[in-house]
Motif scaffolding. Structure first.
Motif, PDB file in Angstrom:
ATOM      1  N   VAL A  42       0.947  -1.350  -0.064  1.00 15.15           N
ATOM      2  CA  VAL A  42       0.092   0.028   0.123  1.00 15.15           C
ATOM      3  C   VAL A  42       0.810   1.286   0.086  1.00 15.15           C
ATOM      4  O   VAL A  42       0.452   2.265  -0.635  1.00 15.15           O
ATOM      5  CB  VAL A  42      -0.898  -0.042   1.339  1.00 15.15           C
ATOM      6  N   HIS A  45       2.068   2.558  -3.423  1.00 13.06           N
ATOM      7  CA  HIS A  45       0.835   3.219  -4.163  1.00 13.06           C
ATOM      8  C   HIS A  45       0.912   4.744  -3.313  1.00 13.06           C
ATOM      9  O   HIS A  45       0.712   5.901  -4.410  1.00 13.06           O
ATOM     10  CB  HIS A  45      -0.574   2.778  -3.971  1.00 13.06           C
ATOM     11  N   GLU A  78      -2.477   6.035   2.495  1.00 15.70           N
ATOM     12  CA  GLU A  78      -1.488   5.218   1.782  1.00 15.70           C
ATOM     13  C   GLU A  78      -0.172   5.726   2.148  1.00 15.70           C
ATOM     14  O   GLU A  78       1.011   4.969   1.508  1.00 15.70           O
ATOM     15  CB  GLU A  78      -1.796   5.403   0.248  1.00 15.70           C
ATOM     16  N   ILE A  98      -6.628   1.660   6.420  1.00 20.15           N
ATOM     17  CA  ILE A  98      -6.465   0.935   4.942  1.00 20.15           C
ATOM     18  C   ILE A  98      -7.555   0.461   4.516  1.00 20.15           C
ATOM     19  O   ILE A  98      -7.917   0.811   3.199  1.00 20.15           O
ATOM     20  CB  ILE A  98      -5.142   0.187   5.032  1.00 20.15           C
ATOM     21  N   ASN A 101      -9.984   3.508   3.462  1.00 17.58           N
ATOM     22  CA  ASN A 101      -9.182   3.854   2.069  1.00 17.58           C
ATOM     23  C   ASN A 101      -9.613   2.925   0.997  1.00 17.58           C
ATOM     24  O   ASN A 101     -10.042   3.605  -0.202  1.00 17.58           O
ATOM     25  CB  ASN A 101      -7.739   3.934   2.321  1.00 17.58           C
ATOM     26  N   MET A 102      -9.420   1.568   1.116  1.00 15.65           N
ATOM     27  CA  MET A 102      -9.825   0.697  -0.167  1.00 15.65           C
ATOM     28  C   MET A 102     -11.180   0.536  -0.201  1.00 15.65           C
ATOM     29  O   MET A 102     -11.726   0.609  -1.253  1.00 15.65           O
ATOM     30  CB  MET A 102      -9.321  -0.638   0.241  1.00 15.65           C
ATOM     31  N   ALA A 105     -11.788   3.515  -2.581  1.00  8.40           N
ATOM     32  CA  ALA A 105     -11.234   3.275  -3.962  1.00  8.40           C
ATOM     33  C   ALA A 105     -12.233   2.395  -4.740  1.00  8.40           C
ATOM     34  O   ALA A 105     -12.488   2.521  -5.672  1.00  8.40           O
ATOM     35  CB  ALA A 105     -10.005   2.431  -3.645  1.00  8.40           C
ATOM     36  N   GLN A 128      -6.554  -5.263  -5.310  1.00 11.31           N
ATOM     37  CA  GLN A 128      -7.284  -4.180  -4.414  1.00 11.31           C
ATOM     38  C   GLN A 128      -7.940  -5.149  -3.453  1.00 11.31           C
ATOM     39  O   GLN A 128      -8.130  -4.741  -2.314  1.00 11.31           O
ATOM     40  CB  GLN A 128      -8.464  -3.520  -5.119  1.00 11.31           C
ATOM     41  N   TYR A 131      -5.312  -6.018  -0.571  1.00 13.52           N
ATOM     42  CA  TYR A 131      -5.316  -4.855   0.155  1.00 13.52           C
ATOM     43  C   TYR A 131      -6.197  -4.940   1.363  1.00 13.52           C
ATOM     44  O   TYR A 131      -6.150  -4.699   2.425  1.00 13.52           O
ATOM     45  CB  TYR A 131      -5.088  -3.526  -0.545  1.00 13.52           C
ATOM     46  N   LEU A 132      -7.637  -4.814   0.733  1.00  9.87           N
ATOM     47  CA  LEU A 132      -8.829  -4.727   1.547  1.00  9.87           C
ATOM     48  C   LEU A 132      -8.776  -5.883   2.661  1.00  9.87           C
ATOM     49  O   LEU A 132      -8.959  -5.770   3.783  1.00  9.87           O
ATOM     50  CB  LEU A 132      -9.986  -4.689   0.555  1.00  9.87           C
TER      51      LEU A 132
END
Length: 156
Positions: A42, A45, A78, A98, A101-102, A105, A128, A131-132
Motif C-alpha cells: 500500500v 501506491h 497510503e 487502510i 481507504n480501500m 477506492a 485491491q 489490500y482490503l
C-alpha cells in the motif's frame, strides 16, 4: 496391580498440545509477515501519489458530490497508515484506515470491475481485494509480539 492398568488410567495430554508452543511463535511471525506485506504494497501506491498528486482522486470525489479536498486523506491511508502498520504501532487503527481507504477506492474507481474477471479467470480487482481483506485480517488479528507496540495495548 498391573502396570498396564495404571498406565491406562493415567490421563494423557492431547497430541495437539505438543504443537502449541511453536504454533504461537509462528502466529506472531505470520502477523509480522502479513503486516509488512500489506504495509509495503500500500505504501508504494502512496509514494506514487506523492509524486503524481491527488488531482485524479479529487476529481472523482467532486464527481461523486464530495469535497475534492478529501483527496488529501489518501496520504493518511497510503502513507501514514502503512508506515504504522509496518512498525506495528497503533496497528489495528492503521489497518482500519487502510480498509476505509480501500472501500473508497472500490466505490469511486473500481465499481465497474467489481464482478469482472480477467482473461485468465482471476478477479479483476484481486490486488485491491488483497489490500482490503489483508488489512481487515490485521484489524482482526492485531500486531503480534514482533511490533513496536508489542502485544499489549488496545490498538495492537
Amino acid at each position: 496391580m498391573n502396570t498396564q492398568a495404571a498406565t491406562a488410567a493415567t490421563p494423557r495430554a492431547p497430541i495437539a498440545s505438543s504443537f502449541a508452543a511453536p504454533a504461537l511463535a509462528n502466529d506472531d511471525a505470520g502477523k509480522l509477515l502479513l503486516r509488512v506485506a500489506i504495509g509495503v504494497l500500500v505504501l508504494l501506491h502512496g509514494i506514487f501519489k506523492l509524486s503524481a498528486g491527488v488531482g485524479f482522486i479529487g476529481g472523482m470525489l467532486a464527481k461523486a458530490g464530495l469535497p475534492g479536498g478529501l483527496a488529501y486523506l489518501v496520504y493518511v491511508g497510503e502513507i501514514v497508515a502503512p508506515l504504522l502498520l509496518i512498525a506495528g504501532f497503533w496497528t489495528r487503527a492503521a489497518a482500519a484506515v487502510i480498509v476505509v481507504n480501500m472501500l473508497f477506492a472500490f466505490g469511486l474507481v473500481h465499481m465497474g470491475d467489481l464482478f469482472a474477471l480477467t482473461k485468465q479467470g482471476g478477479w479483476a480487482l484481486e490486488l485491491q481485494g488483497l489490500y482490503l481483506f489483508g488489512a481487515l485480517a490485521v484489524v482482526l488479528l492485531g500486531a503480534g509480539r514482533f511490533s513496536v507496540g508489542g502485544t499489549s495495548g488496545r490498538w495492537n
